[in-house]
Scaffold this motif. Structure first.
Motif, PDB file in Angstrom:
ATOM      1  N   SER A 152      27.985   4.070   8.458  1.00 46.10           N
ATOM      2  CA  SER A 152      28.382   3.098   9.481  1.00 46.10           C
ATOM      3  C   SER A 152      28.878   3.800  10.737  1.00 46.10           C
ATOM      4  O   SER A 152      28.573   3.397  11.860  1.00 46.10           O
ATOM      5  CB  SER A 152      29.475   2.177   8.933  1.00 46.10           C
ATOM      6  N   ARG A 153      29.649   4.878  10.542  1.00 40.75           N
ATOM      7  CA  ARG A 153      30.176   5.622  11.681  1.00 40.75           C
ATOM      8  C   ARG A 153      29.052   6.280  12.481  1.00 40.75           C
ATOM      9  O   ARG A 153      29.070   6.287  13.712  1.00 40.75           O
ATOM     10  CB  ARG A 153      31.168   6.676  11.187  1.00 40.75           C
ATOM     11  N   LEU A 154      28.052   6.822  11.770  1.00 38.15           N
ATOM     12  CA  LEU A 154      26.921   7.433  12.457  1.00 38.15           C
ATOM     13  C   LEU A 154      26.137   6.391  13.243  1.00 38.15           C
ATOM     14  O   LEU A 154      25.760   6.631  14.411  1.00 38.15           O
ATOM     15  CB  LEU A 154      25.998   8.120  11.446  1.00 38.15           C
ATOM     16  N   PHE A 155      25.900   5.233  12.649  1.00 39.25           N
ATOM     17  CA  PHE A 155      25.176   4.166  13.350  1.00 39.25           C
ATOM     18  C   PHE A 155      25.946   3.730  14.599  1.00 39.25           C
ATOM     19  O   PHE A 155      25.344   3.487  15.649  1.00 39.25           O
ATOM     20  CB  PHE A 155      24.953   2.969  12.411  1.00 39.25           C
ATOM     21  N   ALA A 156      27.275   3.640  14.479  1.00 40.18           N
ATOM     22  CA  ALA A 156      28.085   3.242  15.639  1.00 40.18           C
ATOM     23  C   ALA A 156      27.988   4.292  16.739  1.00 40.18           C
ATOM     24  O   ALA A 156      27.887   3.961  17.936  1.00 40.18           O
ATOM     25  CB  ALA A 156      29.536   3.040  15.217  1.00 40.18           C
ATOM     26  N   THR A 157      28.003   5.566  16.351  1.00 39.58           N
ATOM     27  CA  THR A 157      27.876   6.652  17.321  1.00 39.58           C
ATOM     28  C   THR A 157      26.529   6.598  18.035  1.00 39.58           C
ATOM     29  O   THR A 157      26.429   6.896  19.237  1.00 39.58           O
ATOM     30  CB  THR A 157      28.026   8.018  16.617  1.00 39.58           C
ATOM     31  N   LEU A 158      25.494   6.191  17.297  1.00 38.41           N
ATOM     32  CA  LEU A 158      24.151   6.098  17.872  1.00 38.41           C
ATOM     33  C   LEU A 158      23.922   4.790  18.616  1.00 38.41           C
ATOM     34  O   LEU A 158      22.834   4.553  19.158  1.00 38.41           O
ATOM     35  CB  LEU A 158      23.099   6.241  16.761  1.00 38.41           C
ATOM     36  N   GLY A 159      24.947   3.909  18.656  1.00 37.34           N
ATOM     37  CA  GLY A 159      24.820   2.639  19.357  1.00 37.34           C
ATOM     38  C   GLY A 159      24.028   1.599  18.592  1.00 37.34           C
ATOM     39  O   GLY A 159      23.429   0.698  19.203  1.00 37.34           O
ATOM     40  N   LEU A 160      24.039   1.694  17.265  1.00 38.31           N
ATOM     41  CA  LEU A 160      23.282   0.763  16.431  1.00 38.31           C
ATOM     42  C   LEU A 160      24.221   0.015  15.490  1.00 38.31           C
ATOM     43  O   LEU A 160      25.311   0.487  15.179  1.00 38.31           O
ATOM     44  CB  LEU A 160      22.242   1.512  15.589  1.00 38.31           C
ATOM     45  N   SER A 161      23.773  -1.159  15.060  1.00 37.27           N
ATOM     46  CA  SER A 161      24.495  -1.878  14.017  1.00 37.27           C
ATOM     47  C   SER A 161      23.793  -1.586  12.696  1.00 37.27           C
ATOM     48  O   SER A 161      22.618  -1.186  12.686  1.00 37.27           O
ATOM     49  CB  SER A 161      24.484  -3.384  14.300  1.00 37.27           C
ATOM     50  N   PRO A 162      24.472  -1.780  11.556  1.00 38.14           N
ATOM     51  CA  PRO A 162      23.871  -1.452  10.257  1.00 38.14           C
ATOM     52  C   PRO A 162      22.554  -2.172   9.979  1.00 38.14           C
ATOM     53  O   PRO A 162      21.730  -1.676   9.204  1.00 38.14           O
ATOM     54  CB  PRO A 162      24.955  -1.878   9.262  1.00 38.14           C
ATOM     55  N   ASP A 163      22.335  -3.334  10.618  1.00 32.97           N
ATOM     56  CA  ASP A 163      21.118  -4.105  10.348  1.00 32.97           C
ATOM     57  C   ASP A 163      19.975  -3.760  11.300  1.00 32.97           C
ATOM     58  O   ASP A 163      18.852  -4.249  11.117  1.00 32.97           O
ATOM     59  CB  ASP A 163      21.420  -5.609  10.458  1.00 32.97           C
ATOM     60  N   ASP A 164      20.252  -2.929  12.306  1.00 33.75           N
ATOM     61  CA  ASP A 164      19.203  -2.579  13.271  1.00 33.75           C
ATOM     62  C   ASP A 164      18.144  -1.690  12.639  1.00 33.75           C
ATOM     63  O   ASP A 164      18.445  -0.876  11.751  1.00 33.75           O
ATOM     64  CB  ASP A 164      19.813  -1.851  14.483  1.00 33.75           C
ATOM     65  N   LYS A 165      16.915  -1.851  13.126  1.00 33.48           N
ATOM     66  CA  LYS A 165      15.845  -0.968  12.685  1.00 33.48           C
ATOM     67  C   LYS A 165      16.043   0.397  13.340  1.00 33.48           C
ATOM     68  O   LYS A 165      16.331   0.502  14.524  1.00 33.48           O
ATOM     69  CB  LYS A 165      14.491  -1.550  13.078  1.00 33.48           C
ATOM     70  N   LEU A 166      15.885   1.441  12.549  1.00 29.70           N
ATOM     71  CA  LEU A 166      16.155   2.794  13.034  1.00 29.70           C
ATOM     72  C   LEU A 166      14.984   3.316  13.857  1.00 29.70           C
ATOM     73  O   LEU A 166      13.857   3.424  13.353  1.00 29.70           O
ATOM     74  CB  LEU A 166      16.409   3.726  11.851  1.00 29.70           C
ATOM     75  N   PRO A 167      15.208   3.646  15.141  1.00 27.03           N
ATOM     76  CA  PRO A 167      14.135   4.214  15.969  1.00 27.03           C
ATOM     77  C   PRO A 167      13.679   5.570  15.431  1.00 27.03           C
ATOM     78  O   PRO A 167      14.488   6.327  14.891  1.00 27.03           O
ATOM     79  CB  PRO A 167      14.798   4.367  17.351  1.00 27.03           C
ATOM     80  N   PRO A 168      12.401   5.891  15.545  1.00 30.81           N
ATOM     81  CA  PRO A 168      11.883   7.172  15.044  1.00 30.81           C
ATOM     82  C   PRO A 168      12.642   8.381  15.589  1.00 30.81           C
ATOM     83  O   PRO A 168      12.824   9.369  14.888  1.00 30.81           O
ATOM     84  CB  PRO A 168      10.429   7.174  15.509  1.00 30.81           C
ATOM     85  N   SER A 169      13.103   8.301  16.836  1.00 30.47           N
ATOM     86  CA  SER A 169      13.773   9.445  17.462  1.00 30.47           C
ATOM     87  C   SER A 169      15.137   9.753  16.842  1.00 30.47           C
ATOM     88  O   SER A 169      15.684  10.838  17.034  1.00 30.47           O
ATOM     89  CB  SER A 169      13.955   9.186  18.962  1.00 30.47           C
ATOM     90  N   LEU A 170      15.694   8.795  16.089  1.00 28.32           N
ATOM     91  CA  LEU A 170      17.025   8.985  15.505  1.00 28.32           C
ATOM     92  C   LEU A 170      16.982   9.211  13.996  1.00 28.32           C
ATOM     93  O   LEU A 170      18.020   9.418  13.366  1.00 28.32           O
ATOM     94  CB  LEU A 170      17.906   7.755  15.808  1.00 28.32           C
ATOM     95  N   ARG A 171      15.776   9.159  13.437  1.00 29.55           N
ATOM     96  CA  ARG A 171      15.684   9.266  11.980  1.00 29.55           C
ATOM     97  C   ARG A 171      16.144  10.628  11.450  1.00 29.55           C
ATOM     98  O   ARG A 171      16.667  10.736  10.347  1.00 29.55           O
ATOM     99  CB  ARG A 171      14.248   8.991  11.536  1.00 29.55           C
ATOM    100  N   ALA A 172      15.931  11.685  12.238  1.00 29.45           N
ATOM    101  CA  ALA A 172      16.299  13.022  11.789  1.00 29.45           C
ATOM    102  C   ALA A 172      17.805  13.125  11.546  1.00 29.45           C
ATOM    103  O   ALA A 172      18.249  13.771  10.586  1.00 29.45           O
ATOM    104  CB  ALA A 172      15.864  14.068  12.807  1.00 29.45           C
ATOM    105  N   GLN A 173      18.605  12.482  12.401  1.00 28.14           N
ATOM    106  CA  GLN A 173      20.051  12.543  12.239  1.00 28.14           C
ATOM    107  C   GLN A 173      20.506  11.803  10.979  1.00 28.14           C
ATOM    108  O   GLN A 173      21.379  12.276  10.248  1.00 28.14           O
ATOM    109  CB  GLN A 173      20.741  11.940  13.472  1.00 28.14           C
ATOM    110  N   VAL A 174      19.897  10.657  10.719  1.00 31.72           N
ATOM    111  CA  VAL A 174      20.241   9.900   9.514  1.00 31.72           C
ATOM    112  C   VAL A 174      19.780  10.662   8.273  1.00 31.72           C
ATOM    113  O   VAL A 174      20.477  10.718   7.262  1.00 31.72           O
ATOM    114  CB  VAL A 174      19.603   8.501   9.554  1.00 31.72           C
ATOM    115  N   ARG A 175      18.596  11.290   8.371  1.00 31.21           N
ATOM    116  CA  ARG A 175      18.086  12.064   7.231  1.00 31.21           C
ATOM    117  C   ARG A 175      19.012  13.245   6.922  1.00 31.21           C
ATOM    118  O   ARG A 175      19.259  13.556   5.759  1.00 31.21           O
ATOM    119  CB  ARG A 175      16.668  12.567   7.542  1.00 31.21           C
TER     120      ARG A 175
END
Length: 380
Positions: free
Chosen positions: A260-283
């Motif tokens: 949740s903290r990472l999504f907030a840092t990336l400007g996303l909510s938990p239900d948002d679809k993850l953009p391809p450019s940000l997938r590496a950080q979540v991975r």
């Protein structure tokens, strides 16, 4: 409150570190050793706070109330770096970053201090990266390494550090700390301290977590029902399940918070679809969490086996007629009956089987269930 009050039952160590903080025998590298729960990292943190204490009187440093002490204890001091790993080992890249940082001059405090809480979790080539920095540190840098025993650190490192040897504090001291600091019921605190074998962190968890107390009680009762191979297999499954459930309980909530903290840092909510450019950080986060989960299971399993070992320790005490208090006093009658059905030689062999399994699980890639099944079969 003085920083030294956190060191329960360690009067000789407190005296040694007090003198060093006052300038008597201060050196550039220290090795804190002692069994799990003895307070190695707590001692190192208290020493770091005393070294950067803002009190002018050198004999009173470690006041615990000045900005220097409070920020070190909170691990927010700009000149004190704490290194601990939730993975299997500290990597060589992390060691190189430490060496680079240790060369900086202190910005606000008296000393630049690096505290490595898991010095035993470094491969030889990783430890060698630290060797020159520890051997020839910059003038205002102090290294503090923590490990269970001197043998867990390379001799080339060990020979360059001043030793600080801690012991497990008395059960009564740990219980008193839990009552004073955690507001625990005195009887529960004493039982938790005894069950944890003076490991302060484990004792605190047993005081506050009823489920943890139930898991431990289930573990120490397992040998009472062991007599056949099928029961041994079942016992192994229960031990691994107890350890896995405990690790999962401690990790699930934390993993969710980190995501949740990472999504907030990336400007996303938990239900948002993850953009391809940000997938590496979540991975990367998910991979770190998987490594942490693996170590959590290993550490939890080691602790579960330690609890199991306490049962056989009590059996041996009774068989040898020892006067040392039992760890599992609530099972005194069952343990006495169990002890009457075997000999000290058999009990020692069983304890050796448990310790061998602990070593295999923590130092090799053996499948935990297979290792515990082999152990359980030898306990029949």
């Amino acid at each position: 409150m003085s920083v030294w009050e956190q060191l329960v039952g360690q009067s000789p160590v407190v005296e040694q570190l007090r003198r060093a903080a006052a300038g008597e025998g201060l050196t550039h590298a220290w090795l804190f050793t002692g069994p799990p729960g003895s307070g190695r990292s707590t001692a190192a943190k208290a020493f770091a706070a005393a070294l950067n204490c803002e009190v002018d009187d050198v004999t009173a440093r470690g006041c615990g109330v000045c900005s220097g002490c409070r920020t070190v204890l909170a691990e927010t001091h700009s000149d004190v770096t704490f290194v601990r790993t939730e993975k299997i080992t500290i990597t060589i890249d992390e060691a190189r970053e430490l060496v680079a940082k240790s060369g900086d001059r202190p910005s606000t405090g008296r000393w630049r201090i690096v505290v490595v809480e898991d010095a035993d979790r470094m491969a030889e080539r990783t430890t060698n990266v630290l060797l020159k920095a520890i051997e020839e540190p910059t003038p205002r840098t102090i290294w503090m390494l923590c490990a269970p025993s001197p043998a867990d650190v390379l001799v080339t490192i060990r020979s360059r550090c001043r030793p600080v040897s801690l012991r497990l504090p008395p059960v009564t001291d740990v219980a008193a700390l839990l009552v004073e600091r955690d507001g625990a019921d005195p009887d529960l605190a004493l039982q938790a301290a005894r069950s944890a074998q003076s490991h302060i962190g484990i004792a605190r968890r047993l005081v506050h977590d009823a489920a943890a107390r139930e898991r431990r009680s289930a573990t120490v009762r397992l040998p009472l029902t062991l007599s056949t191979v099928s029961q041994a297999v079942n016992l192994a499954e229960q031990i691994v399940k107890i350890a896995t459930d405990e690790a999962a309980t401690s990790n699930e909530e934390r993993d969710a918070e980190e995501r949740s903290r990472l999504f907030a840092t990336l400007g996303l909510s938990p239900d948002d679809k993850l953009p391809p450019s940000l997938r590496a950080q979540v991975r990367q986060l998910e991979e770190d969490q998987k490594r942490r989960a693996k170590r959590s299971v290993t550490d939890s399993l080691d602790r579960t086996l330690t609890d199991l070992l306490s049962f056989y320790r009590d059996v041996l005490m009774i068989q040898l007629g020892g006067t040392v208090e039992l760890v599992n006093t609530e099972l005194a009658n069952e343990i006495a009956d169990f002890a009457s059905k075997s000999t000290p030689d058999v009990t020692l062999a069983r304890m050796d089987a448990v310790n061998t399994t602990r070593e295999r699980i923590t130092t090799t890639n053996v499948a935990p269930l297979l290792a515990v099944e082999a152990m359980a079969a030898s306990l029949i």
